[in-house]
Write an enzyme that holds these catalytic residues in place. Structure first.
Site, short mmCIF file in Angstrom:
data_model
loop_
_atom_site.label_atom_id
_atom_site.label_comp_id
_atom_site.label_asym_id
_atom_site.label_seq_id
_atom_site.Cartn_x
_atom_site.Cartn_y
_atom_site.Cartn_z
N HIS A 159 -2.88 5.84 5.04
CA HIS A 159 -1.47 6.18 5.26
C HIS A 159 -1.19 7.58 4.72
O HIS A 159 -1.82 8.02 3.75
CB HIS A 159 -0.56 5.21 4.51
CG HIS A 159 -0.65 3.78 4.96
ND1 HIS A 159 -1.18 3.38 6.17
CD2 HIS A 159 -0.28 2.64 4.31
CE1 HIS A 159 -1.13 2.06 6.26
NE2 HIS A 159 -0.60 1.58 5.15
N CYS B 136 0.83 -1.22 0.00
CA CYS B 136 0.00 0.00 0.00
C CYS B 136 0.86 1.26 0.00
O CYS B 136 0.57 2.21 -0.75
CB CYS B 136 -0.96 0.00 1.18
SG CYS B 136 -0.26 -0.58 2.70
C1 2RA Z 1 1.42 -2.02 6.65
N1 2RA Z 1 1.77 -1.69 4.25
O1 2RA Z 1 0.89 -0.92 6.68
C2 2RA Z 1 1.81 -2.68 5.33
C3 2RA Z 1 0.98 -3.89 5.02
N2 2RA Z 1 -0.35 -3.54 4.71
O2 2RA Z 1 1.69 -2.67 7.68
#
Ligand code: 2RA
Length: 317
Positions: free
Chosen positions: A247, A134
């Protein structure tokens, strides 16, 4: 009509997102199978007004399946992905199992759709497509249009990763810890080894010999593969922050060719999968809360790196 679909790992956070995206995009399917581990088999899964029973995933789960969406961990993808391909399915694998396999396309549709050339749903010829990590996807949806315009020489990324990346249990733990800490109780630490509420820490992935963790090295390696250019200098620092979803990232790009701020902003405003939120007057820039449950990557704080300019980039009086 439409393809028959199987969702592998349907009870997990990403499995549930698969269903949400299929619904949001009104994806035309003729049938859908909900697949999970033996432990979850028999559970009910409501979807678009129908109640489905979750079935145990087996090698034989993919007869008459056209598209199989996998997110149940790398070992499950390794064990059952090839069986699905052999049964003629197009497998979209969210795990890291096949991402660096040279024969497997690593694809972000907004970034490198050409990597899907030759793959066709429903012709009985199976194939496996790897979905990048991601944090890589977010970075490259924003950086690739600029890379195409002025070729990135170096990319420095810092991530601020939400609980959602670690799954539904991590999101539940963040909520539980927040309540506990506010109540003056010790935080419950099952998923993470340290307090997460009101805290930040280096991403929970293992740290390698070079001092980078696996999450950071995924960004480096996946970028090189997706851009098909290992000459780009990429470095990353991945942090877990106490945010439920979405994120965030800070990305510093150095280009081979000149690229001014206004041109960069215009490119981003016209880029697929990008929404620019860059309101300096009102100090309004992308936030995880506003980006949550949306597919676009929100981009803001677009500016020239003043370390390249005299007078800190300010107009000379
Ligand atoms: C996380 N990108 O955020 C990694 C796996 N989804 O831990």
């Amino acid at each position: 009509d439409g393809p028959s679909i199987a969702v592998v790992g349907v009870t997990g956070a990403v499995g549930q997102e698969f269903l949400q995206v299929l619904h949001d995009r009104d994806f035309p399917y003729r049938s859908i199978k909900m697949l999970a581990s033996k432990r979850s088999a028999g559970k009910k899964q409501e979807f678009e007004g129908h109640e489905y029973v979750v079935e145990e995933l087996t090698e034989g789960s993919f007869d008459d399946v056209d598209i199989a969406l996998f997110s149940a961990g790398g070992s499950i993808s390794k064990k059952f992905g090839p069986a699905a391909v052999n049964a003629g399915a197009i497998v979209v694998d969210n795990s890291s199992a096949f991402r660096m396999d040279k024969d497997i396309p690593l694809v972000v549709p907004e970034v490198n759709p050409e990597a899907l050339n030759g793959i066709k749903v429903g012709n009985g010829k199976g194939a496996l497509i790897a979905n990048p990590n991601c944090s890589t996807i977010i970075a490259l949806v924003a950086a690739t249009p600029l890379h195409k315009a002025a070729k990135v020489k170096r990319m420095v990324v810092s991530t601020y990763q939400a609980a959602s990346g670690a799954g539904a249990a991590a999101m539940a733990e963040l909520e539980q810890q927040t309540r506990e800490v506010l109540a003056g109780q010790p935080p419950t630490c099952n998923i993470f080894s340290q307090q997460y509420a009101f805290n930040i820490f280096s991403h929970n992935a293992s740290v390698l010999e070079n001092g980078y963790n696996e999450e950071e090295m995924k960004m480096v390696k996946e970028t090189h593969k997706i851009w098909n250019d290992s000459s780009v200098k990429v470095t990353a620092t991945c942090i877990r922050v106490p945010v439920m979803r979405a994120h965030a990232e800070s990305i510093n790009l150095q280009f081979e060719s000149p690229l001014d701020e206004d041109t960069a902003r215009e490119i981003l405003q016209n880029a697929p999968g990008v929404v620019v939120i860059d309101d300096r007057e009102r100090n309004r820039f992308p936030t995880p809360l506003e980006a949550s449950n949306k597919d676009d990557v929100a981009v803001g704080r677009i500016r020239r790196d003043i370390s390249q300019d005299g007078n800190w980039g300010m107009p000379v009086p």
